[in-house]
Design an enzyme around this catalytic site. Structure first.
Site, PDB file in Angstrom:
ATOM      1  N   GLY A  19      10.224   0.164  -3.557  1.00 30.27           N
ATOM      2  CA  GLY A  19       9.630  -0.608  -2.475  1.00 30.27           C
ATOM      3  C   GLY A  19       8.797  -0.858  -2.666  1.00 30.27           C
ATOM      4  N   ASP A  54       0.354  -5.843  -2.512  1.00 29.56           N
ATOM      5  CA  ASP A  54      -0.770  -6.676  -2.403  1.00 29.56           C
ATOM      6  C   ASP A  54      -1.767  -5.055  -2.757  1.00 29.56           C
ATOM      7  OD1 ASP A  54       0.780  -4.682   0.211  1.00 29.56           O
ATOM      8  OD2 ASP A  54      -1.184  -4.104   0.323  1.00 29.56           O
TER       9      ASP A  54
HETATM   10  N1  HPA Z   1      -0.166   0.041   3.419  1.00 27.39           N
HETATM   11  C1  HPA Z   1       1.104   1.084   3.011  1.00 27.39           C
HETATM   12  N2  HPA Z   1       2.373   0.567   2.863  1.00 27.39           N
HETATM   13  C2  HPA Z   1       2.463  -0.412   2.013  1.00 27.39           C
HETATM   14  C3  HPA Z   1       1.478  -1.566   1.752  1.00 27.39           C
HETATM   15  C4  HPA Z   1       0.377  -1.021   2.221  1.00 27.39           C
HETATM   16  O1  HPA Z   1      -0.554  -1.563   1.391  1.00 27.39           O
HETATM   17  N3  HPA Z   1       1.732  -2.555   1.186  1.00 27.39           N
HETATM   18  C5  HPA Z   1       3.240  -2.189   0.743  1.00 27.39           C
HETATM   19  N4  HPA Z   1       3.457  -1.262   1.859  1.00 27.39           N
END
Ligand code: HPA
Length: 236
Positions: free
Chosen positions: A89, A206
């Site tokens: 993921g 991110d």
């Molecule tokens: N938070 C939760 N799930 C996620 C995030 C996040 O910042 N980025 C990718 N999946």
């Protein structure tokens, strides 16, 4: 047939990749598998079985969040007899040493989910961890391939939109929890309860500290690197 994966017993391999997004499952099957066969499309949650380097392997979409993830993982283990499950993921980084596009291996999964509180009661705090063997192989394969990789604790949150997000991030930072995602704690708990091997691998999509995000094209390349690591970890 099981309730949400409407396939016959034997149609799913013992080793399964678990992306949240069913379209990613389709991408993985068409990019990495030889002779992929779609065994599930109920609720659009695609599952495929094919071959990778001569090994039988499956990929199953799970949806987002632990309640959805848990439905698919339970059925894969209990009905289809799956033995090795690797979540593939994306995660958000909460640590300046964990960079955008890196591969991250979750060494433990803290959580604010009520699922384990409900399972274990209020005086037993289970620590969800992956299979050491799968984790070690994933690390080794990433290093061998020259792919930047970090191993550390993650946080599996129940809410993507959380009024208490800043407060939780500060606590995570203090405790050295490097990344946030939404499923690993349930995967690792089911691994322990059902005696199967589990691992969660991520690409950093991110940066929670700076707000930076990867582009869709970058996500595809780093995602493919991670899938290669996951597949090698199953069979090395
Ligand atoms: N938070 C939760 N799930 C996620 C995030 C996040 O910042 N980025 C990718 N999946």
């Amino acid at each position: 047939m099981s309730t949400h994966i409407t396939a016959e017993k034997g149609m799913v391999a013992e080793c399964v990749l678990l992306p949240g997004d069913p379209l990613r499952a389709e991408h993985i099957a068409s990019t990495f598998f030889k002779n992929p066969v779609k065994y599930n499309e109920t609720r659009g949650m695609y599952g495929f079985t094919g071959e990778w380097n001569g090994h039988r392997v499956s990929v199953q979409g799970t949806g987002m969040g632990m309640p959805s993830f848990s439905i698919y993982a339970n059925e894969l283990i209990d009905f289809f007899g799956c033995k090795k499950l690797i979540r593939v993921g994306t995660c958000g980084s909460n640590n300046k040493n964990l960079k955008l596009r890196d591969v991250f291996i979750a060494q433990s999964a803290n959580t604010d989910s009520g699922m384990n509180a409900d399972r274990f009661g209020s005086s037993f705090h289970f620590a969800p961890v992956p299979s050491f063997s799968l984790m070690y192989k994933a690390y080794e394969e990433a290093v061998k391939a020259g792919i930047p990789v970090t191993v550390g604790p993650c946080f599996s949150s129940d809410k993507f939109y959380d009024d208490r997000h800043d407060e939780k991030m500060a606590m995570m930072h203090k405790l050295g929890i490097m990344a946030e995602e939404m499923e690993a704690a349930e995967l690792y708990t089911l691994g322990a309860l059902k005696n199967v091997e589990t691992l969660a691998l991520f690409t950093v999509s991110d940066d929670i500290l700076t707000g930076e995000q990867t582009t869709a094209k970058e996500r595809q390349t780093t995602f493919n690197n991670m899938i290669e690591i996951a597949l090698r970890s199953f069979f090395s």
